[in-house]
Structures are given as structure tokens and as C-alpha cells.
Design an enzyme around this catalytic site. Structure first.
Site, PDB file in Angstrom:
ATOM      1  CB  THR A  53      -0.940   0.004   1.222  1.00 46.20           C
ATOM      2  OG1 THR A  53      -1.666  -1.230   1.251  1.00 46.20           O
ATOM      3  CG2 THR A  53      -1.936   1.138   1.165  1.00 46.20           C
ATOM      4  CE1 TYR A 140       1.223 -10.576   1.139  1.00 45.29           C
ATOM      5  CE2 TYR A 140       2.378  -8.549   0.615  1.00 45.29           C
ATOM      6  CZ  TYR A 140       1.204  -9.262   0.705  1.00 45.29           C
ATOM      7  OH  TYR A 140       0.014  -8.666   0.362  1.00 45.29           O
ATOM      8  CE  LYS A 165      -0.012  -8.721   4.304  1.00 43.49           C
ATOM      9  NZ  LYS A 165       0.345  -7.330   4.012  1.00 43.49           N
TER      10      LYS A 165
END
Length: 319
Positions: A53, A140, A165
Site C-alpha cells: 500500500t 509474504y 503473511k
């Protein structure tokens, strides 16, 4: 950097701030600081700076370090700061050093750039990264970095790697990963995160396999809605969860799916709607259309209206 173990501090709603740019397209650290400060004051449990983000892909190394340092200064130890790290192994190590020097508490290790490696290569990449830094590492899983359960077991054995994640969304795979780590290792502190875009939409499914931590893009621009959902989600108020899913989050996902890159640019538009000018996204991302921004503004108001009569939101202290 704080002295407490990162895994012990990641308990609550995770905030992934956008990176702010000025009218000339350059970094706007004042706006970024204000954004981080507002998120922590609202009740974020952690700040994940310069990640997806936050347009990690669009930042120079100098901008990355400046943003991470600003996030560390603004949080002032109240919550941990986790920084993104990515690209190939050599560059990921460099970003890890920048994050460590800036005072971060941990790293979110994003997929390697472009290539589609096998399991042996992925394992080598992340173990070398973890060995190159004193920071705790969260790996991730998404795109070109999808792991077998056996590989995650080896990652969980790797010193410094504290969690996974998931941005892939294969619940069958995630259940097999959770089971493999649980049965192969004595440790109970390995963390799992739901990292799908608008993770609230899949939160109930992930919760069913024991994954309760998640990142909330909506928190960037509608913290009161995100916190109310999180409180309902963690306390078992599934009636409010369903109400917010049906009236806010599902329409938000439908709007997000109207444009490529909206998982970032729509979030930045939402922050600007709240009165903080964080600038536009950098290319190759593009801005949402005016019609979609108008729809987002209406949706935020609709979401706030759904909170009337709901239980009080959690505070930063309860995080």
C-alpha cells in the site's frame, strides 16, 4: 526499535500507511508523518511502512529509508514499525540494512522481483535475507512466491523468521501449512496473517483455520469502520461483522475491482477524502476516475451510518 520481541507485539489491527507525495511528485514527509500519527492515535497496533500500500516498488532507497525513519519517530515506540523489503536477494539485504539503520522493528519480505523460482530458490532467498539482518522477518506469500507446507516448515525453523503473511488466498494450502508447522515444530509463536486485499472480506474464513491477524487497507481512510469491524471480528459479534460486510466491505471490493491498481490508488483517494493531501500514486499505477472517487465517498458515509448503535470501538490501549 523496541526491545520487546516483535511477535509478542503484533496483536491488533495492522496499519499499512500510504506514502505521501507532494505536487511535484516528490516525497512529502510532513504529510506521511501526519498520516502515520493519525493511524497510531486512532488505534493501530503496528505500522507497516513502505509495503504494498505504501508503493515500495516506486520508492528510491533514500526515500524508503526516510519514510521508515519518519514512521519510527512518529510511533515513538508506542507500536512496532515493520518495513518492506524486496527485489532480488542482494537488494533485499540492502533494504533490510536501511530499515535496521532507520530503527524499524521488523521486515515484511516481499516476493523476489520478476522471476518465478522453485522452492529451493525461495528458501535460499529468505534464509539469506534473515541471516543478513537482526530484524525479525515476516515472509509474504503471493504472486511468484508460493510455498509448499514443507518449505514453510523450513522457514519456521529459520532463525529470525517469525511468520507468514498470505496474499495468495488458497485456504486449502493455508490449512496444510498451518498443520505442517504445528505438527513438525514445537514452537507456538509462529504467526500467520491474512494479507489479501480488503482482508476483512475473507476474515471469517481465515479465522476458521486459526489465522486472526490481518492488515486493513480501509483503516487508512475509515479507521472508525475498520476498528469497529475488528472489534466485532475478535469478540465474536458476527451480526455486526455481517452488517459491515454486506453494507461496506463487499461494495468496497466491488469498487476496488473496477480498476487495476485500485488496491492502492483507491486507498490514497480515500485518505485525500478525509482531508489529508497525500498526493497521487506514482506510475505505473493510475488514479481512480472521479466517478469512482465519488462512489467511494458515498460508501464511506454509508459505512459510518452502519455504526450507529454499535458497541464502542476499541482504543489504542486495548490493542
Amino acid at each position: 526499535m523496541t526491545s520487546a520481541a516483535l511477535a509478542e507485539r503484533l496483536d491488533g489491527l495492522l496499519f499499512f500507511p500510504v506514502t505521501a507525495y507532494g505536487p511535484d511528485g516528490g516525497l512529502d514527509l510532513d504529510a506521511f508523518r501526519a498520516h502515520v500519527r493519525a493511524g497510531v492515535d486512532a488505534g493501530a497496533a503496528a505500522v507497516f511502512a513502505c509495503c504494498g500500500t505504501g508503493e515500495f516498488h516506486a520508492l528510491t532507497a533514500e526515500e524508503f529509508r526516510a519514510c521508515v525513519a519518519a514512521a519510527v519517530e512518529e510511533t515513538d515506540g508506542r507500536v512496532p514499525v515493520v518495513a518492506g523489503a524486496g527485489y532480488g536477494t542482494a537488494l533485499a539485504k540492502q533494504y533490510a540494512r536501511h530499515a535496521e539503520e532507520a530503527g524499524a522493528d521488523g521486515l515484511l519480505a516481499m516476493p523476489p522481483y520478476l522471476v518465478v523460482p522453485g522452492q529451493e530458490g525461495l528458501l535460499r532467498h529468505y534464509t539469506e535475507l534473515a541471516a543478513a539482518t537482526s530484524l525479525d522477518v515476516i515472509v509474504y506469500q503471493r504472486d511468484n512466491a508460493i510455498f509448499t507446507p514443507e518449505t514453510v516448515v523450513e522457514l519456521a525453523r529459520t532463525p529470525g523468521v517469525i511468520g507468514l503473511k498470505d496474499g495468495h488466498g488458497d485456504l486449502d494450502l493455508m490449512q496444510r501449512i498451518v498443520t505442517a508447522v504445528r505438527t513438525a515444530l514445537p514452537r507456538e509463536d509462529f504467526l500467520y496473517f491474512n494479507g489479501l486485499p480488503t482482508a476483512e472480506l475473507t476474515g471469517l474464513s481465515y479465522r476458521a483455520i486459526g489465522v486472526r491477524l490481518y492488515s486493513s487497507a480501509a483503516f487508512c481512510f475509515a479507521p472508525e469502520i475498520a476498528l469497529a469491524f475488528h472489534r466485532a471480528f475478535t469478540t465474536g459479534d458476527d451480526e455486526l461483522v455481517a452488517k459491515l460486510l454486506d453494507g461496506f466491505y463487499v461494495p468496497l471490493v466491488e469498487l476496488r475491482n473496477q480498476g487495476r491498481g485500485y488496491a492502492v490508488s483507491l486507498v490514497k483517494a480515500g485518505v485525500r477524502l478525509g482531508g489529508l493531501d497525500v498526493g497521487e500514486v506514482r506510475p505505473p499505477l493510475t488514479e481512480p476516475t472521479p466517478a469512482h472517487v465519488k462512489e467511494l465517498a458515498e460508501l464511506i458515509e454509508r459505512g459510518r451510518a452502519l455504526l450507529v448503535g454499535a458497541a464502542p470501538q476499541e482504543s489504542a490501549a486495548s490493542e
